[in-house]
Design a protein around this motif. Structure first.
Motif, short mmCIF file in Angstrom:
data_model
loop_
_atom_site.label_atom_id
_atom_site.label_comp_id
_atom_site.label_asym_id
_atom_site.label_seq_id
_atom_site.Cartn_x
_atom_site.Cartn_y
_atom_site.Cartn_z
N VAL A 51 61.14 -5.23 30.35
CA VAL A 51 60.52 -4.37 29.34
C VAL A 51 61.02 -2.94 29.51
O VAL A 51 61.00 -2.40 30.63
CB VAL A 51 58.98 -4.42 29.42
N ASP A 52 61.42 -2.34 28.41
CA ASP A 52 61.92 -0.96 28.42
C ASP A 52 60.79 0.02 28.13
O ASP A 52 60.00 -0.18 27.21
CB ASP A 52 63.01 -0.82 27.35
N VAL A 53 60.74 1.07 28.93
CA VAL A 53 59.88 2.22 28.65
C VAL A 53 60.76 3.46 28.66
O VAL A 53 61.70 3.56 29.44
CB VAL A 53 58.73 2.37 29.68
N HIS A 54 60.46 4.40 27.77
CA HIS A 54 61.32 5.59 27.70
C HIS A 54 61.17 6.45 28.94
O HIS A 54 62.09 7.14 29.37
CB HIS A 54 60.99 6.42 26.45
N SER A 55 59.99 6.44 29.54
CA SER A 55 59.73 7.21 30.76
C SER A 55 58.70 6.45 31.58
O SER A 55 57.77 5.86 31.03
CB SER A 55 59.21 8.61 30.43
N ARG A 56 58.84 6.49 32.88
CA ARG A 56 57.89 5.82 33.76
C ARG A 56 56.60 6.61 33.95
O ARG A 56 55.70 6.17 34.66
CB ARG A 56 58.53 5.54 35.13
N ARG A 57 56.49 7.78 33.30
CA ARG A 57 55.29 8.60 33.43
C ARG A 57 54.32 8.43 32.27
O ARG A 57 53.19 8.87 32.35
CB ARG A 57 55.67 10.08 33.54
N THR A 58 54.78 7.82 31.17
CA THR A 58 53.99 7.84 29.94
C THR A 58 53.14 6.58 29.76
O THR A 58 53.19 5.66 30.57
CB THR A 58 54.91 8.04 28.73
N ALA A 59 52.40 6.55 28.66
CA ALA A 59 51.41 5.49 28.41
C ALA A 59 51.97 4.07 28.54
O ALA A 59 51.31 3.21 29.13
CB ALA A 59 50.76 5.70 27.04
N PRO A 60 53.15 3.75 27.97
CA PRO A 60 53.64 2.38 28.13
C PRO A 60 53.77 1.95 29.58
O PRO A 60 53.42 0.82 29.93
CB PRO A 60 55.01 2.42 27.43
N ALA A 61 54.28 2.84 30.44
CA ALA A 61 54.40 2.50 31.85
C ALA A 61 53.05 2.31 32.50
O ALA A 61 52.85 1.42 33.33
CB ALA A 61 55.20 3.58 32.58
N VAL A 62 52.08 3.14 32.11
CA VAL A 62 50.71 3.00 32.65
C VAL A 62 50.13 1.65 32.24
O VAL A 62 49.51 0.95 33.06
CB VAL A 62 49.82 4.16 32.15
N LEU A 63 50.33 1.25 30.99
CA LEU A 63 49.81 -0.03 30.52
C LEU A 63 50.52 -1.20 31.18
O LEU A 63 49.90 -2.23 31.47
CB LEU A 63 49.95 -0.12 29.00
N LEU A 64 51.82 -1.07 31.43
CA LEU A 64 52.54 -2.13 32.12
C LEU A 64 52.04 -2.29 33.56
O LEU A 64 51.98 -3.40 34.10
CB LEU A 64 54.04 -1.87 32.10
N GLN A 65 51.70 -1.17 34.19
CA GLN A 65 51.14 -1.25 35.54
C GLN A 65 49.79 -1.96 35.51
O GLN A 65 49.49 -2.78 36.40
CB GLN A 65 51.00 0.15 36.13
N ASP A 66 48.99 -1.69 34.49
CA ASP A 66 47.72 -2.38 34.32
C ASP A 66 47.96 -3.88 34.09
O ASP A 66 47.23 -4.73 34.64
CB ASP A 66 46.95 -1.77 33.15
N PHE A 67 48.97 -4.21 33.30
CA PHE A 67 49.32 -5.61 33.06
C PHE A 67 49.71 -6.30 34.37
O PHE A 67 49.31 -7.44 34.64
CB PHE A 67 50.47 -5.68 32.06
N HIS A 68 50.48 -5.61 35.19
CA HIS A 68 50.90 -6.18 36.48
C HIS A 68 49.70 -6.43 37.40
O HIS A 68 49.63 -7.46 38.08
CB HIS A 68 51.89 -5.24 37.16
N ARG A 69 48.74 -5.51 37.40
CA ARG A 69 47.54 -5.71 38.22
C ARG A 69 46.73 -6.90 37.72
O ARG A 69 46.17 -7.65 38.51
CB ARG A 69 46.67 -4.45 38.18
#
Length: 313
Positions: free
Chosen positions: A91-109
């Motif tokens: 999955v591509d995110v434009h930046s690892r600091r923004t909302a998509p990355a935060v949501l992907l981290q939540d998905f991983h948990r």
């Protein structure tokens, strides 16, 4: 062409040392040398120059490297086309600091057994969609500025994020002690967003936001990175910038920066998950369901969205 030899060449080029490449590939250094030598014989060129510190690409090696990477990408896509569950969901995110990355981290948990490969293509929506079409990534997050019928045939998109804004200012800024600010209040202050590329979907968004509320969004100056931006904000009584409420920033305590919600109405940056309709990766549906369950909608009377959101639906 021997793909194992090509993969070994790329690993050695990235590592700069045969021993490090051997460790990464779980083979011996002698095997790395044999594979590279065989590839050099097949191509009839020298790919590396040996140095006391390791290896360095020759001019021919530099010319071959991007094509070698593409060979490996094509091989991976061919394999995944018949065994889509073999590799991690990419999955591509434009930046690892923004909302998509935060949501992907939540998905991983939430789904720790699902292998996830988070990448940053650093691309606008058009290039990101092309990467999804090509199978380089399984999905990407971007603002979609056109109606679904105008997307490429196999591409699908679902709005999964409405990202609210916060004003980020230093302790001497006039709004530093505000509990919340309105877009109308921001019209009196300079919003500094250096390095924002014209023609991207986020530039279009901020252009429309500025026009709607009479904001001054200053893109002047090169972007020296977030650390430099935060330092400038901390030291200035005038500079301010806008950030997503889930964007992660870290700064020294001495900066005393303030994150102030923007409300009344709250501008939201809408992002969609984009994927191929014929992608059969078993984790993709799980990700889509997870994002849909996490999306919090705010009544239309309390938010502002750009016109292309209202006309694209």
């Amino acid at each position: 062409m021997d793909l194992d030899a090509v993969r070994t060449f790329v690993a050695a080029a990235d590592a700069g040392q045969f021993q490090v490449a051997a460790t990464a590939l779980s083979i011996t250094q002698q095997a790395v040398s044999k594979r590279v030598a065989g590839l050099e014989r097949d191509l009839a060129v020298r790919l590396f120059t040996r140095t006391p510190r390791g290896v360095r690409l020759t001019v021919d090696g530099q010319a071959f490297l991007p094509h070698a990477r593409e060979l490996l990408r094509v091989a991976d896509r061919a394999d995944a086309s018949v065994r889509p569950g073999r590799r991690a969901l990419r999955v591509d995110v434009h930046s690892r600091r923004t909302a998509p990355a935060v949501l992907l981290q939540d998905f991983h948990r939430t789904h720790p057994r699902i292998e996830l490969d988070v990448v940053t293509l650093d691309a606008d929506v058009h290039a990101a969609i092309a990467a999804v079409e090509a199978g380089t990534v399984d999905a990407t997050f971007h603002a979609v500025t056109v109606a679904a019928r105008h997307l490429p045939g196999a591409i699908r998109a679902a709005r999964v994020i409405d990202e609210h804004h916060e004003l980020l200012v230093g302790p001497r800024h006039a709004l530093a002690d505000a509990r919340a600010v309105t877009p109308a209040q921001l019209a009196e202050h300079r919003i500094w967003m250096p390095g924002m590329a014209a023609g991207t979907e986020w530039a279009d968004y901020y252009d429309e936001l500025a026009a709607a509320f009479g904001l001054t969004i200053d893109r002047a100056g090169p972007a020296f990175g977030n650390e430099a931006l935060l330092a400038e904000l901390a030291d200035s009584p005038e500079l301010a910038t806008l950030a997503g409420e889930r964007t992660r920033y870290l700064w020294p305590d001495s900066y005393d920066l303030r994150r102030i919600p923007v409300r009344g109405p709250a501008p939201v940056y809408p992002m969609s998950l984009i994927w191929r309709d014929d992608n059969r990766h078993p984790a993709l549906t799980t990700l889509r369901d997870h994002l849909a369950s996490r999306r919090a909608e705010t009544p239309d009377s309390e938010v502002w969205t750009p016109t292309w959101v209202r006309t694209a639906s």
